[in-house]
Design an enzyme around this catalytic site. Structure first.
Site, PDB file in Angstrom:
ATOM      1  N   ASP A   8       0.856  -1.183   0.000  1.00 16.43           N
ATOM      2  CA  ASP A   8       0.000   0.000   0.000  1.00 16.43           C
ATOM      3  C   ASP A   8       0.893   1.234   0.000  1.00 16.43           C
ATOM      4  OD1 ASP A   8      -2.040  -1.797   0.207  1.00 16.43           O
ATOM      5  OD2 ASP A   8      -2.664  -1.218   2.225  1.00 16.43           O
ATOM      6  N   ASP A 129     -15.303  -4.282  -0.376  1.00 13.71           N
ATOM      7  CA  ASP A 129     -14.799  -4.068   0.978  1.00 13.71           C
ATOM      8  C   ASP A 129     -16.005  -3.914   1.895  1.00 13.71           C
ATOM      9  OD1 ASP A 129     -12.251  -3.917  -0.224  1.00 13.71           O
ATOM     10  OD2 ASP A 129     -12.538  -1.782  -0.611  1.00 13.71           O
TER      11      ASP A 129
END
Length: 241
Positions: A8, A129
């Site tokens: 990330d 998500d």
């Protein structure tokens, strides 16, 4: 089953979050490219990358990092975060990114997702998500009232072939995957399912194999040493798919 080590990116730096909270960002590695190359040396074929700044702002950020990894690491890059229009999808796919992930757009603009799938086929994945079974959007900053299975079925209907499912409450916690929701998802749709959020060790890899999933994303477990990437890949088998 494919193992996708994760990087990330926030402000050009490799970080990890706890339960998707941007304020918990912790630096986990010095250099994205060096880290990616180390994953390739361990046997990885794919890498999962997220533009955290892009996810928060809904724009293309940290672009040079992703294109450099795609060009120089020897890995196929799967990229998500802030990709919300066809121009951005095209920009990345024409510059070496192998697969892009659409998240918030799946809820807010399914027509765009359908357009992207019609143009790029299996190079489009959708990230689902969820928190308490409901989909979250805008870099996990907003909650919707859409159940994750409902969204998954809708994406299947418009031709999406890859779904990445993350239980936000487990992401970055090393507490194990939400196997119950992953199993339900894998049974409900014909899409290839990639598990994410909470991987701790080899037990998670084995559990996903038993469910017949396509892939598993591993992040914090690799950086904190609770999972050895080479061992995980050895357990998962052929990475060429």
């Amino acid at each position: 089953m494919v193992i996708l080590p994760a990087i990330d990116i926030q402000g050009g730096t490799c970080v990890r979050l706890f339960q998707g909270d941007f304020s918990t960002a912790q630096k986990v590695a010095e250099d994205p490219l060096v880290t990616a190359v180390s994953f390739r040396k361990a046997g990885a074929v794919w890498i999962h990358m997220v533009d955290l700044d892009g996810a928060k702002r809904g724009s293309r950020e940290n672009t040079e990092v992703f294109l450099q990894v795609a060009a120089q690491s020897g890995l196929k890059v799967e990229l998500g975060g802030g990709i919300r229009d066809l121009e951005t999808v095209t920009y990345y796919l024409e510059r070496g990114i192998s697969r892009v992930i659409l998240g918030s757009a799946a809820v807010k603009n399914p027509a765009f997702v359908q357009e992207a799938v019609q143009k790029f086929g299996d190079r489009i994945a959708v990230g689902i998500d969820a928190k308490n079974g409901l989909v979250a959007t805008e870099g996990w900053l907003d909650n919707s009232t859409v159940p994750y299975l409902e969204l998954a079925k809708k994406m299947e209907q418009i031709g999406v072939q890859y779904l990445i499912f993350t239980d936000i409450s487990r992401d970055g916690t090393l507490s194990g995957l939400n196997l119950e929701q992953l199993e339900a998802l894998n049974q409900e749709v014909s899409c290839q399912v990639i598990a994410s959020g909470g991987v701790r060790g080899l037990g998670d890899i084995e559990a996903c194999q038993q469910l017949g999933l396509y892939g598993v994303i591993c992040g914090k477990s690799l950086y904190q040493g609770t999972l050895n990437l080479q061992e995980a890949i050895g357990k998962a088998g052929d990475q060429s798919c």
